[in-house]
Every structure is written in structure tokens, then in C-alpha cells.
Write a protein that holds these residues in place. Structure first.
Motif, mmCIF file in Angstrom:
data_model
loop_
_atom_site.group_PDB
_atom_site.id
_atom_site.type_symbol
_atom_site.label_atom_id
_atom_site.label_comp_id
_atom_site.label_asym_id
_atom_site.label_seq_id
_atom_site.Cartn_x
_atom_site.Cartn_y
_atom_site.Cartn_z
ATOM 1 N N PRO A 54 0.813 -1.238 0.000
ATOM 2 C CA PRO A 54 0.000 0.000 0.000
ATOM 3 C C PRO A 54 0.835 1.272 0.000
ATOM 4 O O PRO A 54 1.927 1.312 0.559
ATOM 5 C CB PRO A 54 -0.811 -0.110 1.296
ATOM 6 C CG PRO A 54 -0.092 -1.106 2.129
ATOM 7 C CD PRO A 54 0.606 -2.042 1.200
ATOM 8 N N GLY A 55 0.332 2.293 -0.621
ATOM 9 C CA GLY A 55 0.983 3.598 -0.633
ATOM 10 C C GLY A 55 0.723 4.337 0.660
ATOM 11 O O GLY A 55 -0.051 3.889 1.507
ATOM 12 N N ARG A 56 1.371 5.460 0.812
ATOM 13 C CA ARG A 56 1.155 6.274 2.005
ATOM 14 C C ARG A 56 -0.320 6.673 2.080
ATOM 15 O O ARG A 56 -0.926 7.002 1.060
ATOM 16 C CB ARG A 56 2.035 7.522 1.949
ATOM 17 C CG ARG A 56 1.916 8.428 3.161
ATOM 18 C CD ARG A 56 2.943 9.531 3.134
ATOM 19 N NE ARG A 56 4.302 8.995 3.306
ATOM 20 C CZ ARG A 56 4.892 8.839 4.497
ATOM 21 N NH1 ARG A 56 4.257 9.191 5.599
ATOM 22 N NH2 ARG A 56 6.099 8.347 4.576
ATOM 23 N N GLN A 57 -0.869 6.643 3.307
ATOM 24 C CA GLN A 57 -2.297 6.943 3.450
ATOM 25 C C GLN A 57 -2.510 8.441 3.666
ATOM 26 O O GLN A 57 -2.488 8.913 4.796
ATOM 27 C CB GLN A 57 -2.872 6.155 4.625
ATOM 28 C CG GLN A 57 -2.966 4.682 4.326
ATOM 29 C CD GLN A 57 -3.214 3.895 5.590
ATOM 30 O OE1 GLN A 57 -2.312 3.608 6.355
ATOM 31 N NE2 GLN A 57 -4.468 3.584 5.829
ATOM 32 N N PHE A 58 -2.687 9.154 2.578
ATOM 33 C CA PHE A 58 -2.942 10.588 2.695
ATOM 34 C C PHE A 58 -4.360 10.826 3.158
ATOM 35 O O PHE A 58 -5.299 10.205 2.657
ATOM 36 C CB PHE A 58 -2.697 11.282 1.356
ATOM 37 C CG PHE A 58 -1.246 11.433 1.035
ATOM 38 C CD1 PHE A 58 -0.513 12.468 1.601
ATOM 39 C CD2 PHE A 58 -0.585 10.528 0.210
ATOM 40 C CE1 PHE A 58 0.846 12.609 1.333
ATOM 41 C CE2 PHE A 58 0.758 10.643 -0.047
ATOM 42 C CZ PHE A 58 1.479 11.690 0.504
ATOM 43 N N LYS A 59 -4.509 11.707 4.125
ATOM 44 C CA LYS A 59 -5.850 12.028 4.627
ATOM 45 C C LYS A 59 -6.556 12.907 3.603
ATOM 46 O O LYS A 59 -5.964 13.847 3.068
ATOM 47 C CB LYS A 59 -5.744 12.791 5.942
ATOM 48 C CG LYS A 59 -5.087 11.994 7.055
ATOM 49 C CD LYS A 59 -6.028 10.942 7.600
ATOM 50 C CE LYS A 59 -5.337 10.118 8.667
ATOM 51 N NZ LYS A 59 -5.952 8.813 8.850
ATOM 52 N N ILE A 60 -7.809 12.588 3.368
ATOM 53 C CA ILE A 60 -8.613 13.409 2.465
ATOM 54 C C ILE A 60 -9.623 14.163 3.320
ATOM 55 O O ILE A 60 -10.448 13.554 3.996
ATOM 56 C CB ILE A 60 -9.372 12.535 1.439
ATOM 57 C CG1 ILE A 60 -8.442 11.537 0.765
ATOM 58 C CG2 ILE A 60 -10.104 13.417 0.432
ATOM 59 C CD1 ILE A 60 -7.413 12.129 -0.148
ATOM 60 N N GLY A 61 -9.525 15.460 3.317
ATOM 61 C CA GLY A 61 -10.483 16.253 4.085
ATOM 62 C C GLY A 61 -11.682 16.623 3.236
ATOM 63 O O GLY A 61 -11.648 16.511 2.007
ATOM 64 N N HIS A 62 -12.746 17.039 3.918
ATOM 65 C CA HIS A 62 -13.968 17.395 3.190
ATOM 66 C C HIS A 62 -14.569 18.659 3.771
ATOM 67 O O HIS A 62 -14.672 18.797 4.986
ATOM 68 C CB HIS A 62 -14.992 16.263 3.303
ATOM 69 C CG HIS A 62 -14.488 14.968 2.757
ATOM 70 N ND1 HIS A 62 -14.747 14.560 1.481
ATOM 71 C CD2 HIS A 62 -13.693 14.010 3.310
ATOM 72 C CE1 HIS A 62 -14.165 13.392 1.277
ATOM 73 N NE2 HIS A 62 -13.503 13.043 2.364
ATOM 74 N N LYS A 63 -14.988 19.541 2.911
ATOM 75 C CA LYS A 63 -15.782 20.669 3.379
ATOM 76 C C LYS A 63 -17.116 20.131 3.850
ATOM 77 O O LYS A 63 -17.600 19.129 3.322
ATOM 78 C CB LYS A 63 -16.032 21.655 2.236
ATOM 79 C CG LYS A 63 -14.842 22.531 1.934
ATOM 80 C CD LYS A 63 -15.238 23.597 0.927
ATOM 81 C CE LYS A 63 -13.995 24.330 0.426
ATOM 82 N NZ LYS A 63 -14.292 25.257 -0.646
ATOM 83 N N LEU A 122 -17.935 11.433 11.239
ATOM 84 C CA LEU A 122 -17.008 11.605 10.110
ATOM 85 C C LEU A 122 -17.320 10.647 8.962
ATOM 86 O O LEU A 122 -16.963 10.895 7.818
ATOM 87 C CB LEU A 122 -15.564 11.457 10.570
ATOM 88 C CG LEU A 122 -15.093 12.562 11.535
ATOM 89 C CD1 LEU A 122 -13.630 12.388 11.863
ATOM 90 C CD2 LEU A 122 -15.343 13.954 10.958
ATOM 91 N N ARG A 123 -18.038 9.562 9.282
ATOM 92 C CA ARG A 123 -18.436 8.651 8.207
ATOM 93 C C ARG A 123 -19.499 9.308 7.322
ATOM 94 O O ARG A 123 -19.705 8.933 6.186
ATOM 95 C CB ARG A 123 -18.970 7.338 8.798
ATOM 96 C CG ARG A 123 -17.898 6.536 9.517
ATOM 97 C CD ARG A 123 -18.503 5.447 10.370
ATOM 98 N NE ARG A 123 -19.357 6.007 11.414
ATOM 99 C CZ ARG A 123 -19.984 5.271 12.333
ATOM 100 N NH1 ARG A 123 -19.862 3.967 12.342
ATOM 101 N NH2 ARG A 123 -20.729 5.852 13.254
ATOM 102 N N ASN A 138 -19.737 13.042 7.243
ATOM 103 C CA ASN A 138 -19.109 14.251 6.700
ATOM 104 C C ASN A 138 -18.173 13.959 5.528
ATOM 105 O O ASN A 138 -18.029 14.775 4.624
ATOM 106 C CB ASN A 138 -18.314 14.973 7.795
ATOM 107 C CG ASN A 138 -19.221 15.627 8.818
ATOM 108 O OD1 ASN A 138 -20.248 15.063 9.186
ATOM 109 N ND2 ASN A 138 -18.855 16.809 9.282
ATOM 110 N N SER A 139 -17.534 12.770 5.574
ATOM 111 C CA SER A 139 -16.536 12.511 4.532
ATOM 112 C C SER A 139 -17.153 11.938 3.257
ATOM 113 O O SER A 139 -16.439 11.546 2.352
ATOM 114 C CB SER A 139 -15.447 11.578 5.072
ATOM 115 O OG SER A 139 -16.035 10.369 5.488
#
Lengths: 341, 788
Positions: free
Chosen positions: A98-107, A335-336, A338-339
Motif C-alpha cells: 500500500p501507498g502512504r495513506q494521505f488524509k482526504i479532508g472534506h468541506k 465523520l463517516r 461528513n466525509s
């Protein structure tokens, strides 16, 4: 003589092809092309030849040397390539890790919805006005044709801080403030998004805090048809190009005539479904021509100025657009949820 | 407002198409909340109990033979009151009763039953006869085989309208009939009222001492026989959602529904004088209202008195003492007008909302007060044996003159953007039954008292709705204006985008919180704002910080096994004299990580600090610093927190939550930050970015390591270096920090210094000199030792 050279080349070629390392290759180079090579012996023999044959003889020797040199170079390239291949093979990684787990934010979905509506109106030449959430009775009600003890005040049960201060029940006081601010009474085209409060118990469809966006146009020539055209445009932008709108009479103290605006159901395209309660239409907002009492209270001559106002609940628009069935989800911040947007 | 379709039909020469009516109301008048059958059952029959015998195996059951005209049905009935010879309501096999109860052919203890004899409760209209015990027994004149609902007047549909505050005229069936006639363009039949009065003088005298009642008619009616109302009257009330009580009360309610004029009936023999005085209540006065509750009154309430004590709360509720009962024979009928505001205040304060008070609050048609009274008299003569004594006593100061509103065709069209012609407007006004004069497009319209209207805008609204909103053309405001976001609004959008792009989720939380949370994280510990009338204590105060809400969001998500919570919110906080917009950030769990590569994406103080620094960089904010808090920031770890200073002004903080807070939340390592946005908007360097030429000359890097006392902060070292360096120092970076027992109370800090000139290549010697100067100033000012 020639046979001798050919034999020499063949023997060199066979030895070169057997080499594995650079050193071996260097040894072969010394053996065939060095000072003690057979070519040197042949060069010695050249002295014994008649002068007329010498050039040809020299040429043949040089050609043979060149050929061996080429063979060495070629072998060198092969060896280098093998080395690189070996290195590459040893460097190979498991690309399926797996690649680095970048966090994805959401408005927040309410922000997204507001920005979407703002952008539609900005495109139509509106500017955005904001105002305080703690308002005076005067701005929240009185200037909006809602004098004390007006029965319509009951439509908006309020949170009071003092007798005269309350949490605004709509963003309409921003309209009042903007009208007053516009001292030169230039044409005004504004939208007012913001947080508002009503004293309702929170349940699936009610929230004591919610967001509104209102639009206001005041000038000397804006007509009801302009309101209808604007509403259709906004409905199409928000809910799809094939949408139709329908206006129904309603009542708001600050507008007259007042209308409720329905958009043709975007789930069933007007044929009737659970979303539109089989009517083919979904109520999305309220609007109307600005009531003269509001214009006069803000110092505008109602014989000269006219305009329209419209207002919608952001939650309602977002819930319709994204199929959300409980308004509380918008303020729970799971967050489940909101995201997803 | 609930409207009986049967009742409405009485006003017209033709039958209403219900669905068309719904459509018309929706598009031209008021939103329809529903259209439903009054009693939702099909196929009921009137039956005659020919004979009955006891069930051989069940004491309480009767086996009845019921004639329903074309057949004789054997029905088992468990009601104690069933008897031979009764006319009853029969639901045959196959009929579905309310509640989706389908009647089936059954065997009860071996005996077949082919239907059910119904009670009113089973039809969901028990209020039709509250005295019912068991099955409902119809009078003898009921025709066997006919529809019992029709016989009882219950075969009706109910149209429910959501009324807006400007349409109080629709709180009466007559008002609804006027609007219906107008929308359908039908003739309207309004019946006359005829009352036969007996000669004697009306004995009651009516006075008022308050301006809060403009009109009061009092009529004494004698010889009353209190009994049940006729079926048709009961069903009319039920269709409107009013429970029938007795003929007198029912008549007052019926007339209220018909005219929108609430009436009240007093038992005249229970009034201790011949005087009715309407006055303002005295504070502390008491009255027991019809519901049996004792009510304490305030000055400002309006009461009906017998000259000494209150006998009714004007427009709200009657008094128990003068209530109509079965023995009442002389009554006083009241038809009056009270101040809407006063009625509303009293009804609200005492939580006594009623059909009556809601009509008074919205304003009633004072021109029909007397007619409504007469209508009640007419009905009481017919249905209660009443003798009406003389003419009513009254006072009446209401202005019921028709209002004139002028509107020109030109004005109308300039508001609407539709080309009305004179004929269309004349037609609409005629349908509205407004009389008018038209002088070539200048309309003078006489507004009847039943329609409260103030201005030409009211009239425009009427004309537009009757003409139809679908006919209005589409256009866009002509005035050219330039739209766009202000700098502030743009900045707010970029802050959101930045944080979202760094992996944070935006939240929206409530501004109203409990008192404890309202004061948290407040640097200034100022007074909080409380709501006078909160819904709950949890939502009683306006917050000073967004962070308590964010920690709640953290708890919520953590308890649902969501490990990484990185959130922010931009929202207002509320102080006595101002509202302050803030950004709050909360980070917990891991940031971007790659676990198998042993990079856990750890979040610590320097992570959140870096995030804020990057945000400021992005927004082009230059003059900021993180400082040691001058006072401890409550709720933060005193050793792991800093204040954020922008242009010399403290505008927020950053740090780790106090261990006690973390313990309370049940989550460790919570890093937060909050600051006012105003300073951001003010400091953001708009329009001031000017291109800087990129140096063509190489830079020279030098590393140094120094030993300093443990307490010396990194920022101090960097400040000293910067102050003592020339312009050629381009950057300073700490690349290592080292502490060890061997160093005692000192620490080693390694830095890279980068030197560069914009206009030439630096000489090595030059750089050495700079470095020497820097080192010596570090030695002088921080007692640093250069490590070699």
C-alpha cells in the motif's frame, strides 16, 4: 599471411566471448593488442617484406586489430548491460504494497451547498452580505413589517437574550442593514447566507439552529417576472437543466405578493414518487416582491423603488440534493457522514 | 382549517370536483394539507336485528339475524346493548374498517358469523356520540339497506388548508365559499338569516369600560331545551375537528365555523345580575374556566363580568360558573369583537389556545357580528325550542366601512411584468366580488370588510393569484451589477480549502451549549450570554469557543471506533458587545501515514504548529509569532501550549489539551488551536506581492553546532543569529537537537546557515567572517559554546 590473421581473429573472438569480468577482458586486450601480442610479432615480420607489399600488409594487420578491438568493446557493452540488469533485478520492489495513506479532508456539506448557491448568484451579479446573529427586535422583526404582537411572529418562535435582543430567526435583518447602508440608494443585488435560530425541538425535520440564504434586489424597475426568471435559473443550476418551477401564493410579512416555489421533482421527473409525495413537485423556497412597508422603513420611497426577495433553507436544499432524510445528521459530524461529500 | 365538502357544496348550484378544488387552492389560494374521507369505510349498511339468541357456548355473545334488505345475515355480536328490533350499522364480510381491519367470515365457537355490528368507535368517530356504550343504535326511521354514513351525515370529505396569517377570512366556511366561487368562477348562494323575535324587551344591559372590545351583542334566549344536536350538525362539527357537546354549544360552534365569528353562551340564570360589563382584569383576580382550572389574571387581560366578578375570559374561554348544562333554559348569547393582541397575549400566557382565540387573534369581520348572532338564534329556535326575547343589547364602535384602494393598470403591470388588460382585471375583481369603478385603467376598488386589506400591494396579490402565477413571463433583473466575493470571503474560502487539502474535515456544530462549555478556552474569561427562554440547559448559553463542540465531535467519533479525527470549524463566538469569528482546529490520531514503513504519521505539538505556520504562509501573513502564554491558557497543558500573536496582537492559542481535559474526554494526545479570523483578514497581504528577482549567484551553506543552557529557546538562538547577520543570511534551519547526561544541563543545537548575495558570488573568506561574528554574538548573548 591472411590465414594467419583470420585464425588470430577467430581465436580472439572465441576467448572474448568467454570472458565474464572486466579484468578478463583487459587481459585479452593485453594479449592481442598489447606490446607482446602476436600482432607485434607479425609487425616484426613486415620488415622482412618487400617495400611494395608492406602497405597492404600493414593495412591487413590494422584491420584485424580494429576488429578485435570492436569485439572487445562489444563484449564490454554486453557485460555492462548484464550488470545493470542484475542491479535492476535486485532493486525491484513489491509495487502491490500500500501507498502512504494521505488524509482526504472534506468541506461540510452545508458549506458546499452555500458555496454552490453563492456562485450561482455571483454569476448573476450579486454580492454577498453578512450580519450579526444576535439581532435587535427592530431589525429582526419591526423593520420587516412584523410589528410587536403581529400574529406572523408566531411562525418564528425565537430565542431571546433580553426583551429587545434575540438570536436572529432569519437572515432578513441583513437585508435591512444592507438597504440602510446603501445610503445613495443605488441598485442593490445581494445575497445573505448565514446561521439562524428558531425555538424548535430538534427532530428529523427540525433543528433549533439552521442556515439560510436570502437574495434581495431593489432598484427602480425589478418586476415579478424577474423574480420568476431568476428562480427558474437557480432551480435549473441547483437541480438540473430539465427542471421546471411552479409558483404558489403564500404569505410573508416582508413580501407581497408572496409565493412558495416548487421545483419539478428531480427523482421522478414529475410523474410522482415518494420524494414529491406523488405531486410531481417539491417545495424549495419562499419569495416575493418586497413589501412597501419594508422599503419605507428603510427610507426608500415605495412609489419609486421596488424589488424582490427570496429565501431558502440550506439544509433543505442539501437534504433534497443528496437524499438525506434526517436534518440532525448535518450537525452530528459523524465523520463517516461528513466525509461522503 | 378543515372544510366539509358537503357543507361547501351547499353554497353552489353544482357539485365540486374535489381534486380540481385541491388543485385550485394549491395554485391560487392556500396550500392544501390534505383531502380525506371523514369516515374512511366503504360498503356499510343499515341493518335491522330481526332476532337474536344467546350463543350456546359463550355467555357474552349474541347470535343475531340481521336484515340488510337483500339478505339476512347471521352475525355474532359481543356488545351488551344489542337487542332485537334495533336498527344498527353493519359491516359485511369484505368491508375494511379504519385501522385496516378487514371483516372476514369466521366461526366463533362453532357458529358462523358473516359480518360485524359496529360501534362509532370502530368507525373512528366516537365523538359523534360520547354516551355510546357498545354498538351504535340508529333511530327507527333509518332505512334498512341504506348507507348509515349518509344517514348520519358522515358521508363526507374533508379538505384541510394550511392557512397563512393574512387569510383569516378562510377561517369560516363562508370565506372558503367566497374564495372557491372566485377560483372556479361560479355563482355563490349566500342564504339569508331570519329570526322571529318575541315582543318582550331583552332584559340584559351591556357596557364596556375598555377599548379592547369594539363590539358586543348580547341576546337573551329563553325556553331552551338542552339536548343532543341533530345528526347533520354533529357531523359538520366533526368534519371541522370539533367535538359535539349539546345543541346550544354546538350551535355556537357551528356559527363560528360558518361566519368565523366565535360566540359564547352563558347560562343566564347563573349570572347574578342583568348587567354585562366588559373590562380590563385586575391583577390578582381569579376565574375558574370551563376546563375546571383556576386562572389568575393580570391587568391587560380582558374579562366579561357580571358587574362585579369575571364570568368569562374575553375571546379565550368561558367561566365554569355560568356553563350551559342539561338544565339550562335561559341563556345569554354573546357575539363580540375583542382586541386581537389582548386575546393572543392572554391565550398564550395561560396556554389556552382555542378555535375561538385563534380567530380573534387573527382578526374577525366585525360587520358580521350581529348576523352571526341572529344565525345562532335562528338555529336555536329550530333545534332547541328557543324563544328569542326582543332585540339584542349591544355596543358597537367598530369601523366596518368598506376600504377603497386605488390601483392603475399601469402600476399593476409595472410591478408584475405582465400585460393585464382592463377586461381581465374587471373580470377578476368581479369574481372576487369586490365592487369597483374603472376610469380607463384607473381602478377604484371597494374592499369588503370580510377581506382585511391595507394597500394596493394587497390588491396586486389578489389579482395575480387569481390570474395565475403560471401566466407570468420569465425575465432577469435588467440592472447591471458586478458580483463577486469580498477579500474577506475569498480568504475564508481559501482557509477552508487549505485545511481540507491538508486532510481535515470541516464540522458544523451548534452555537448554543451548556454553561460549563460556554466558558471554556476563553482567554479573557468574559461574561457569557444566556438565553432567556432556552429549550434545555444543554442549549442555554452562547459559546465563547468552538473547541468544546469539537471535543464533543471527537468523543462521538472515537466511541464509534473512528481513530483519526482531524477536524476544524469556522464559526462565530459570542460576547457581550461583539460576535467574533474564530477558526478552531482539533487533531488526534495519525496524519498521513505508512504503517508498514514504520511511519505512523504521528501528530504532536510541532505538527499542529507546522500546520498553522503553513496556513499563514499560504495566506501571506508575515508578522506572526508563537509566544509563551502570558497567563496559562485554561484547559491547555501549561508546558505544551503557546499563544498566537499576529502583528503584535494575541489572537489565539495552540497546544495540547490539559491532561485533566483529556482524561475527562477519555482520549489522549489531543492537539488544538483556535484563533480569531479578524486578524487574519486584516493581516493578509492583499495586492502587495511584487516579483523578487531570483538570485543568479550560488549560496554557501555552513553548519554549526552550539552548546547552550537547557532553558534557552530555539527561537532565541535564531533571533540572535538573524539580528547579528547581514542581509546575506538567507536562511537558518535547526537540523538537530541533542541532550545527554554528558552535557549536564546543556543541550546541543545544530544549525545550517545559508548565505547568499543578490548581486555577486560570495567569497569564502567573507562567509567565514560573517559566521565568526554570529558565533561570537551567540557566545556573548546566550553564553553559547561553539562545538568543534
Amino acid at each position: 599471411m591472411e590465414t594467419k590473421l583470420k585464425r588470430l581473429i577467430l581465436s580472439a573472438e572465441s576467448e572474448i566471448q568467454k570472458t565474464k569480468t572486466n579484468n578478463e577482458l583487459l587481459d585479452i586486450k593485453a594479449k592481442y593488442l598489447g606490446k607482446k601480442s602476436e600482432f607485434n610479432d607479425l609487425m616484426q615480420e613486415m620488415k622482412n617484406l618487400p617495400a611494395s607489399e608492406r602497405p597492404l600488409f600493414g593495412k591487413l594487420i590494422n584491420e584485424a586489430k580494429q576488429e578485435i578491438s570492436n569485439l572487445i568493446d562489444k563484449q564490454k557493452q554486453i557485460m555492462e548491460k548484464a550488470q545493470i540488469n542484475q542491479r535492476l533485478a535486485s532493486e525491484a520492489i513489491d509495487i502491490t504494497m500500500p501507498g502512504r495513506q494521505f488524509k482526504i479532508g472534506h468541506k461540510h456539506i452545508l458549506t458546499k451547498t452555500i458555496e454552490e448557491i453563492e456562485d450561482i448568484f455571483i454569476g448573476l451579479g450579486y454580492v454577498i452580505k453578512e450580519g450579526p446573529e444576535i439581532e435587535t427586535d427592530k431589525y429582526n422583526f419591526e423593520m420587516l413589517n412584523l410589528p410587536k404582537d403581529h400574529p406572523a411572529r408566531e411562525m418564528q418562535d425565537s430565542f431571546y437574550i433580553t426583551e429587545d435582543l434575540l438570536l436572529r430567526t432569519h437572515t432578513s435583518p441583513v437585508q435591512v442593514r444592507s438597504l440602510l447602508e446603501n445610503a445613495q440608494q443605488l441598485p442593490l443585488k445581494i445575497i445573505c447566507p448565514g446561521v439562524v435560530y428558531r425555538k424548535d425541538d430538534d427532530d428529523q425535520t427540525h433543528s433549533h439552529q439552521f442556515m439560510q440564504i436570502e437574495a434581495l434586489v431593489v432598484d427602480e424597475k425589478t418586476i415579478l417576472a424577474d423574480l420568476k426568471g431568476t428562480l427558474l435559473l437557480v432551480a435549473k443550476k441547483l437541480f438540473g437543466e430539465n427542471r421546471e418551477i411552479r409558483l404558489r401564493p403564500s404569505y410573508f410579512p416582508f413580501t407581497e405578493p408572496s409565493v412558495e416555489v416548487d421545483v419539478s421533482c428531480f427523482k421522478c421527473n414529475g410523474t410522482g414518487c415518494s420524494m414529491c409525495k406523488n405531486s410531481g413537485w417539491i417545495e424549495i423556497l419562499g419569495a416575493g416582491m418586497v413589501n412597501n412597508n419594508v422599503l419605507e422603513a428603510c427610507g426608500y420611497d415605495s412609489r419609486k423603488f421596488q424589488g424582490f426577495a427570496l429565501g431558502m433553507g440550506i439544509e433543505r436544499i442539501a437534504m433534497l440534493k443528496y437524499g438525506i432524510d434526517d436534518i440532525r445528521l448535518l450537525y452530528t459530524n459523524d465523520l463517516r457522514f461528513n466525509s461522503q461529500f | 382549517m378543515k372544510i366539509s365538502i358537503n357543507w361547501l357544496n351547499e353554497y353552489f348550484n353544482q357539485q365540486i370536483d374535489k381534486l380540481e378544488l385541491v388543485n385550485k387552492f394549491n395554485l391560487m389560494s392556500q396550500e392544501v394539507a390534505g383531502l380525506s374521507k371523514l369516515v374512511d369505510v366503504e360498503g356499510l349498511l343499515i341493518g335491522h336485528v330481526k332476532s337474536l339468541e344467546k350463543h350456546p357456548d359463550a355467555d357474552k355473545l349474541s347470535v343475531c339475524q340481521v336484515d340488510v334488505k337483500n339478505e339476512l345475515l347471521q352475525i355474532i355480536c359481543g356488545a351488551p346493548n344489542v337487542a332485537q328490533g334495533q336498527k344498527v350499522i353493519v359491516a359485511k364480510t369484505g368491508v375494511v374498517l379504519p385501522g385496516d381491519f378487514k371483516i372476514k367470515k369466521v366461526k366463533i365457537r362453532g357458529i358462523e358469523s358473516n359480518g360485524m355490528i359496529c360501534s362509532l368507535a370502530e368507525l373512528d368517530v366516537q365523538e359523534f356520540d360520547v354516551k355510546e356504550k357498545g354498538i351504535y343504535v340508529l333511530p327507527d326511521d333509518a332505512q334498512v339497506g341504506e348507507d348509515p354514513l349518509k344517514y348520519l351525515g358522515l358521508d363526507d370529505y374533508v379538505l384541510e388548508l394550511d392557512l397563512t396569517a393574512n387569510r383569516s377570512d378562510l377561517l369560516s366556511i363562508r370565506g372558503v365559499a367566497y374564495d372557491t366561487a372566485c377560483m372556479l368562477d361560479w355563482d355563490l348562494n349566500i342564504p339569508d338569516v331570519r329570526v322571529i323575535r318575541e315582543g318582550v324587551e331583552n332584559p340584559v344591559n351591556i357596557y364596556t369600560t375598555t377599548r379592547d372590545s369594539s363590539t358586543y351583542y348580547g341576546q337573551v334566549v329563553e325556553n331552551i331545551k338542552v339536548k343532543d344536536s341533530p345528526f347533520w350538525l354533529k357531523s359538520r362539527l366533526i368534519s371541522a375537528g370539533i367535538r359535539p357537546i349539546n345543541n346550544v354549544v354546538d350551535v355556537t360552534n357551528y356559527v363560528m365555523l360558518e361566519y368565523g365569528q366565535p360566540l359564547h353562551a352563558f347560562d343566564y340564570d347563573k349570572i347574578s345580575s342583568d348587567r354585562i360589563i366588559v373590562r380590563e382584569a385586575k391583577t390578582g383576580e381569579k376565574i375558574v374556566t370551563l376546563d375546571g382550572e383556576e386562572r389568575s389574571l393580570l391587568a391587560g387581560d380582558v374579562v366579561i363580568t357580571d358587574g362585579t366578578k369575571p364570568i368569562a375570559l374575553a375571546g379565550v374561554m368561558g367561566g365554569l360558573e355560568t356553563e350551559i348544562d342539561e338544565k339550562s333554559s335561559r341563556i345569554l348569547l354573546e357575539s363580540a369583537v375583542f382586541n386581537p393582541v389582548k386575546v393572543r397575549r392572554t391565550a398564550n400566557r395561560l396556554n389556552l389556545k382555542s378555535e375561538s382565540s385563534s380567530r380573534f387573534e387573527k382578526g374577525i369581520d366585525a360587520s358580521k357580528t350581529l348576523e352571526a348572532l341572529n344565525r345562532a338564534c335562528e338555529l336555536l329556535i329550530q333545534y332547541a325550542n328557543a324563544i328569542v326575547i326582543g332585540r339584542p343589547s349591544f355596543y358597537n364602535t367598530a369601523n366596518t366601512k368598506d376600504k377603497i384602494i386605488s390601483l392603475s393598470l399601469e402600476k399593476l403591470n409595472s410591478i408584475v411584468g405582465y400585460t393585464f388588460d382592463e377586461e381581465t382585471v374587471e373580470n377578476i375583481l368581479t369574481r372576487l366580488r369586490f365592487s369597483f369603478k374603472n376610469k380607463s385603467g384607473e381602478f377604484r376598488v371597494k374592499i369588503p370588510n370580510r377581506r382585511p386589506m391595507e394597500s394596493y400591494q394587497d390588491l396586486v396579490e389578489e389579482i395575480v393569484r387569481i390570474n395565475g402565477y403560471d401566466k407570468i413571463p420569465l425575465s432577469i433583473p435588467e440592472t447591471p451589477t458586478q458580483g463577486g466575493l469580498s477579500d474577506r470571503q475569498k480568504t475564508k474560502r481559501s482557509i477552508r480549502s487549505f485545511l481540507v487539502n491538508r486532510g481535515l474535515n470541516e464540522t458544523k456544530t451548534y452555537s448554543l451549549v451548556n454553561e460549563e462549555n460556554a466558558c471554556k478556552f476563553d482567554l479573557k474569561a468574559t461574561e457569557i450570554i444566556k438565553i432567556m427562554n432556552p429549550l434545555t440547559q444543554e442549549r442555554e448559553c452562547l459559546r465563547h469557543s468552538l473547541l468544546p463542540s469539537l471535543t464533543s465531535v471527537l468523543s462521538y467519533n472515537k466511541s464509534r471506533k473512528i481513530e483519526d479525527v482531524q477536524i476544524f470549524e469556522i464559526g462565530n463566538t459570542y460576547f457581550k458587545d461583539t460576535e467574533t469569528e474564530k477558526i478552531a482546529i482539533l487533531l488526534n490520531g495519525s496524519a498521513d501515514k505508512s504503517t508498514w514503513q514504520k511511519d505512523e504519521g504521528q501528530i504532536d505539538f510541532y505538527y499542529i504548529k507546522g500546520l498553522v505556520e503553513a496556513l499563514f504562509e499560504q495566506l501571506n501573513i508575515k508578522n506572526y509569532a508563537f509566544g509563551i502564554p502570558s497567563v496559562n491558557i485554561v484547559n491547555l497543558h501549561p508546558g505544551i501550549s503557546a499563544e498566537i500573536v499576529i502583528q503584535g496582537k494575541v489572537c489565539g492559542f495552540i497546544g495540547k489539551l490539559h491532561p485533566e481535559e483529556e482524561h475527562e474526554i477519555g482520549v489522549k494526545d489531543i492537539y488544538v488551536c483556535e484563533f480569531e479570523t479578524d486578524n487574519i483578514y486584516k493581516s493578509k497581504g492583499f495586492h502587495n506581492t511584487i516579483y523578487q528577482e531570483i538570485s543568479k549567484y550560488p549560496s554557501i551553506k555552513r553548519d554549526i553546532a552550539i552548546l547552550v543552557d537547557d532553558g534557552v529557546q530555539a527561537q532565541k538562538i535564531i533571533d540572535v543569529i538573524k539580528i547579528n547577520a547581514k542581509k546575506t543570511l538567507k536562511a537558518v534551519e535547526i537540523f538537530d537537537i541533542y541532550q545527554d547526561i554528558s552535557l549536564g544541563s546543556k543541550k546541543s543545537i545544530a544549525l545550517t546557515l545559508e548565505f547568499m548575495s543578490a548581486d555577486r558570488t560570495l567569497e569564502t573568506k567573507e562567509v567565514d567572517d560573517y559566521l565568526e561574528k554570529i558565533v561570537s554574538s551567540l557566545e556573548e548573548q546566550l553564553s553559547a559554546q561553539l562545538r568543534k
